[in-house]
Design a protein around this motif. Structure first.
Motif, PDB file in Angstrom:
ATOM      1  N   MET A   1     -51.611 -28.146 -10.658  1.00  0.00           N
ATOM      2  CA  MET A   1     -51.270 -28.704 -11.951  1.00  0.00           C
ATOM      3  C   MET A   1     -52.339 -29.684 -12.428  1.00  0.00           C
ATOM      4  SD  MET A   1     -48.991 -28.458 -14.151  1.00  0.00           S
ATOM      5  CE  MET A   1     -48.528 -29.234 -15.629  1.00  0.00           C
ATOM      6  N   ALA A   2     -52.942 -30.425 -11.512  1.00  0.00           N
ATOM      7  CA  ALA A   2     -53.934 -31.430 -11.908  1.00  0.00           C
ATOM      8  C   ALA A   2     -55.122 -30.800 -12.623  1.00  0.00           C
ATOM      9  CB  ALA A   2     -54.405 -32.209 -10.685  1.00  0.00           C
ATOM     10  N   LYS A   4     -55.115 -28.455 -14.718  1.00  0.00           N
ATOM     11  CA  LYS A   4     -54.774 -28.092 -16.091  1.00  0.00           C
ATOM     12  C   LYS A   4     -54.712 -29.301 -17.022  1.00  0.00           C
ATOM     13  CE  LYS A   4     -52.094 -24.059 -14.780  1.00  0.00           C
ATOM     14  NZ  LYS A   4     -50.778 -23.412 -14.819  1.00  0.00           N
ATOM     15  N   MET A   5     -54.647 -30.494 -16.450  1.00  0.00           N
ATOM     16  CA  MET A   5     -54.546 -31.702 -17.273  1.00  0.00           C
ATOM     17  C   MET A   5     -55.929 -32.113 -17.779  1.00  0.00           C
ATOM     18  SD  MET A   5     -51.525 -33.986 -15.561  1.00  0.00           S
ATOM     19  CE  MET A   5     -52.529 -34.633 -14.270  1.00  0.00           C
ATOM     20  N   ARG A   8     -58.063 -33.955 -15.237  1.00  0.00           N
ATOM     21  CA  ARG A   8     -58.389 -33.125 -14.061  1.00  0.00           C
ATOM     22  C   ARG A   8     -58.107 -33.790 -12.720  1.00  0.00           C
ATOM     23  NH1 ARG A   8     -59.120 -28.741 -16.716  1.00  0.00           N
ATOM     24  NH2 ARG A   8     -60.893 -28.509 -18.081  1.00  0.00           N
ATOM     25  N   ARG A   9     -57.096 -34.649 -12.672  1.00  0.00           N
ATOM     26  CA  ARG A   9     -56.706 -35.253 -11.389  1.00  0.00           C
ATOM     27  C   ARG A   9     -55.266 -35.732 -11.484  1.00  0.00           C
ATOM     28  NH1 ARG A   9     -56.497 -40.776 -11.376  1.00  0.00           N
ATOM     29  NH2 ARG A   9     -57.409 -41.818 -13.161  1.00  0.00           N
ATOM     30  N   ASP A  10     -54.659 -35.947 -10.318  1.00  0.00           N
ATOM     31  CA  ASP A  10     -53.305 -36.491 -10.280  1.00  0.00           C
ATOM     32  C   ASP A  10     -53.357 -37.994 -10.517  1.00  0.00           C
ATOM     33  OD1 ASP A  10     -51.969 -34.101  -9.752  1.00  0.00           O
ATOM     34  OD2 ASP A  10     -52.341 -34.273  -7.609  1.00  0.00           O
ATOM     35  N   ASP A  37     -49.788 -40.571 -18.439  1.00  0.00           N
ATOM     36  CA  ASP A  37     -49.524 -39.277 -17.802  1.00  0.00           C
ATOM     37  C   ASP A  37     -50.765 -38.379 -17.736  1.00  0.00           C
ATOM     38  OD1 ASP A  37     -49.868 -38.471 -20.387  1.00  0.00           O
ATOM     39  OD2 ASP A  37     -47.964 -37.406 -20.559  1.00  0.00           O
ATOM     40  N   HIS A  40     -50.667 -35.111 -19.919  1.00  0.00           N
ATOM     41  CA  HIS A  40     -49.733 -34.031 -19.592  1.00  0.00           C
ATOM     42  C   HIS A  40     -48.923 -33.580 -20.809  1.00  0.00           C
ATOM     43  CE1 HIS A  40     -47.245 -31.488 -17.109  1.00  0.00           C
ATOM     44  NE2 HIS A  40     -46.172 -32.055 -17.609  1.00  0.00           N
ATOM     45  N   VAL A  43     -50.572 -30.776 -22.771  1.00  0.00           N
ATOM     46  CA  VAL A  43     -50.748 -29.436 -22.159  1.00  0.00           C
ATOM     47  C   VAL A  43     -49.572 -28.566 -22.484  1.00  0.00           C
ATOM     48  CG1 VAL A  43     -51.058 -28.199 -19.994  1.00  0.00           C
ATOM     49  CG2 VAL A  43     -52.152 -30.391 -20.345  1.00  0.00           C
TER      50      VAL A  43
END
Length: 43
Positions: A1-2, A4-5, A8-10, A37, A40, A43
């Motif tokens: 998932m990270a 796609k944000m 590009r990181r959590d 977030d 997020h 997206v």
């Protein structure tokens, strides 16, 4: 998932802490809601 944000990181606790400290330093900001977030919701 990270991947796609936009960032590009959590996210980490330090990301929220930095936002909190930013708001604490702003004497003219009151009652603000800031979403931390990593983009997020875009997206």
């Amino acid at each position: 998932m990270a991947g796609k944000m936009p960032v590009r990181r959590d996210g980490e606790a330090s990301d929220v802490a930095q936002t909190y400290l930013y708001l604490m330093q702003q004497g003219f900001s009151t009652g603000q809601v800031i979403v931390v977030d990593g983009g997020h919701v875009l997206v």
